[in-house]
Design an enzyme around this catalytic site. Structure first.
Site, PDB file in Angstrom:
ATOM      1  CG  HIS A   1       6.250 -33.687  -0.698  1.00 30.70           C
ATOM      2  ND1 HIS A   1       7.067 -33.111  -1.657  1.00 30.70           N
ATOM      3  CD2 HIS A   1       5.554 -34.660  -1.349  1.00 30.70           C
ATOM      4  CE1 HIS A   1       6.872 -33.704  -2.816  1.00 30.70           C
ATOM      5  NE2 HIS A   1       5.955 -34.669  -2.651  1.00 30.70           N
TER       6      HIS A   1
ATOM      7  CG  HIS B   1       0.864 -35.609  -3.714  1.00 27.27           C
ATOM      8  ND1 HIS B   1       0.967 -34.743  -4.774  1.00 27.27           N
ATOM      9  CD2 HIS B   1       2.140 -35.942  -3.380  1.00 27.27           C
ATOM     10  CE1 HIS B   1       2.254 -34.563  -5.073  1.00 27.27           C
ATOM     11  NE2 HIS B   1       2.982 -35.288  -4.240  1.00 27.27           N
TER      12      HIS B   1
ATOM     13  CG  HIS C   1       6.900 -33.149  -7.048  1.00 28.90           C
ATOM     14  ND1 HIS C   1       6.047 -32.287  -6.438  1.00 28.90           N
ATOM     15  CD2 HIS C   1       6.595 -34.382  -6.552  1.00 28.90           C
ATOM     16  CE1 HIS C   1       5.259 -32.952  -5.602  1.00 28.90           C
ATOM     17  NE2 HIS C   1       5.571 -34.234  -5.653  1.00 28.90           N
TER      18      HIS C   1
ATOM     19  CD  GLU D   1       9.313 -38.479  -7.358  1.00 24.71           C
ATOM     20  OE1 GLU D   1       8.757 -37.646  -8.092  1.00 24.71           O
ATOM     21  OE2 GLU D   1       8.670 -39.309  -6.670  1.00 24.71           O
TER      22      GLU D   1
ATOM     23  CG  ASP E   1       5.366 -38.419  -2.401  1.00 22.37           C
ATOM     24  OD1 ASP E   1       4.745 -37.391  -2.736  1.00 22.37           O
ATOM     25  OD2 ASP E   1       6.072 -39.061  -3.218  1.00 22.37           O
ATOM     26  CG  ASP E   2       1.583 -39.868  -3.340  1.00 19.28           C
ATOM     27  OD1 ASP E   2       0.694 -39.021  -3.468  1.00 19.28           O
ATOM     28  OD2 ASP E   2       2.690 -39.775  -3.899  1.00 19.28           O
TER      29      ASP E   2
HETATM   30  N1  ADE Z   1       2.073 -36.890  -7.636  1.00 16.18           N
HETATM   31  C1  ADE Z   1       1.811 -37.620  -6.546  1.00 16.18           C
HETATM   32  N2  ADE Z   1       2.932 -38.200  -6.063  1.00 16.18           N
HETATM   33  C2  ADE Z   1       3.949 -37.819  -6.879  1.00 16.18           C
HETATM   34  C3  ADE Z   1       5.336 -38.066  -6.911  1.00 16.18           C
HETATM   35  N3  ADE Z   1       5.955 -38.836  -6.005  1.00 16.18           N
HETATM   36  N4  ADE Z   1       6.042 -37.518  -7.907  1.00 16.18           N
HETATM   37  C4  ADE Z   1       5.453 -36.747  -8.831  1.00 16.18           C
HETATM   38  N5  ADE Z   1       4.154 -36.458  -8.843  1.00 16.18           N
HETATM   39  C5  ADE Z   1       3.401 -36.990  -7.868  1.00 16.18           C
HETATM   40 ZN    ZN Z   2       5.013 -35.672  -4.193  1.00 13.33          ZN
END
Ligand code: ADE
Ligand code: ZN
Length: 324
Positions: A13, A15, A193, A196, A274-275
């Site tokens: 996971h 991006h 997703h 969250e 994630d990011d």
């Molecule tokens: N796109 C990139 N990161 C995300 C996240 N944490 N939740 C939803 N969409 C995303």
């Molecule tokens: Zn994500």
């Protein structure tokens, strides 16, 4: 920074555009003769955002530094290189065809550039990378369906799955069922997703209406014991990203995060970034900060490979790498 916990890791996971560190964003902007978008950085030089929706906006602003197929290839190469330095043997990357399409880059040319980045990282660091095509929930079901159609029309050996990110408060999973059904029937793995920023009802709807074997985040499932039981019973794997959840304010700190409660309830979890530059984390940091024993972390790395959408042979080969 070198992670403290030096075990072989894997990640399912992360991006693509969310993996661009500020220094690379600056380089790409310069290479493409662009000035950086206004309000991209805060005073410390970090990406500026304050809540979930402004994070999504900030993410879109970072995407504007990407202009050519080579840029996309360099981004995936750069992330795989840094993940390999953290001990990752495998990364499954969420890649959205929306941005290249808006730039007039064909799906074929975009995938060729990503493949080049993955192969370069593989040669230099021995890491394996694969692609999950991800649609963006707030852009709606029609765009998602078009994306699914394009994906199945042009199979590629590195494209292993389909997913959806974006604003979870918009639309319902069932709206995207036709897109998911199409890719699922062609044998692709599916994730979404959910759970969250929206509560357990979002996860219930996802596992009822979509052919998913994994949930992106899904941490809000901890609010519903019956849901945790259902996830455990069905073996639905959560792609947990604690650093992201804390940064986005879902939980006050890592101690308040439900990672351990999910594990105790028998829910299969994985650890992911994630990011990473948006949330000041890395895969290594997630392992270091999880508060879990080395034995449990090794189990998680193994589960990550098992839950991946890889072909059976590559899975077997990578399982040997993460098993002591
Ligand atoms: N796109 C990139 N990161 C995300 C996240 N944490 N939740 C939803 N969409 C995303
Ligand atoms: Zn994500």
């Amino acid at each position: 920074m070198t992670p403290k916990i030096q075990i072989p890791k894997a990640e399912i996971h992360c991006h693509l555009e969310g993996s661009i560190p500020p220094v690379l964003a600056r380089e790409l902007a310069e290479r493409n003769g662009l000035s950086l978008p206004a309000k991209l950085f805060d005073a410390k030089g970090h990406y500026a955002w304050k809540d979930f929706l402004s994070f999504l906006d900030s993410y879109d602003r970072v995407c504007t530094v990407l202009k050519t197929p080579r840029d996309f290839g360099d981004v995936i190469y750069s992330y795989l290189a840094s993940a390999a330095r953290d001990g990752a043997v495998y990364v499954e990357m969420f890649c959205s065809p929306e941005r290249p399409a808006a730039l007039g880059i064909s799906y074929t040319a975009w995938l060729a550039a990503l493949t080049d980045g993955i192969d370069r990282a593989g040669r230099e660091f021995g890491i394996v990378g694969r692609i999950i095509i991800i649609c963006i929930r707030h852009l709606g079901p029609d765009r998602a369906f078009a994306m699914a159609k394009a994906m199945v029309a042009e199979p590629h050996p590195y494209v292993v799955g389909f997913g959806m990110g974006g604003d979870e408060a918009r639309f319902s999973p069932i709206d995207f069922a036709p897109a998911y059904r199409l890719v699922h029937e062609k044998g692709y793995g599916c994730t979404v997703h959910a759970g969250e920023v929206v509560g357990p009802e979002s996860v219930w709807a996802a596992i009822r209406d979509l052919p998913v074997t994994r949930i992106g985040h899904g941490v809000r499932s901890a609010e519903d014991p019956a849901l945790m039981e259902e996830l455990a019973r069905r073996g639905i794997v959560l792609e947990v990203c604690p650093g992201s959840n804390v940064a986005l304010g879902l939980y006050a700190d890592r101690e308040a995060h439900p990672l351990h409660r999910l594990i105790d309830a028998g829910v299969p979890v994985t650890l992911n970034s994630d990011d990473p530059p948006f949330f000041h984390t890395t895969l290594g940091t997630e392992y270091d900060m999880a508060g879990l024993s080395e034995k449990e972390l090794r189990r998680i790395a193994r589960r990550t490979i098992e839950a991946s959408f890889l072909d059976a042979d590559t899975k077997r080969r990578l399982l040997e790498k993460v098993t002591p």
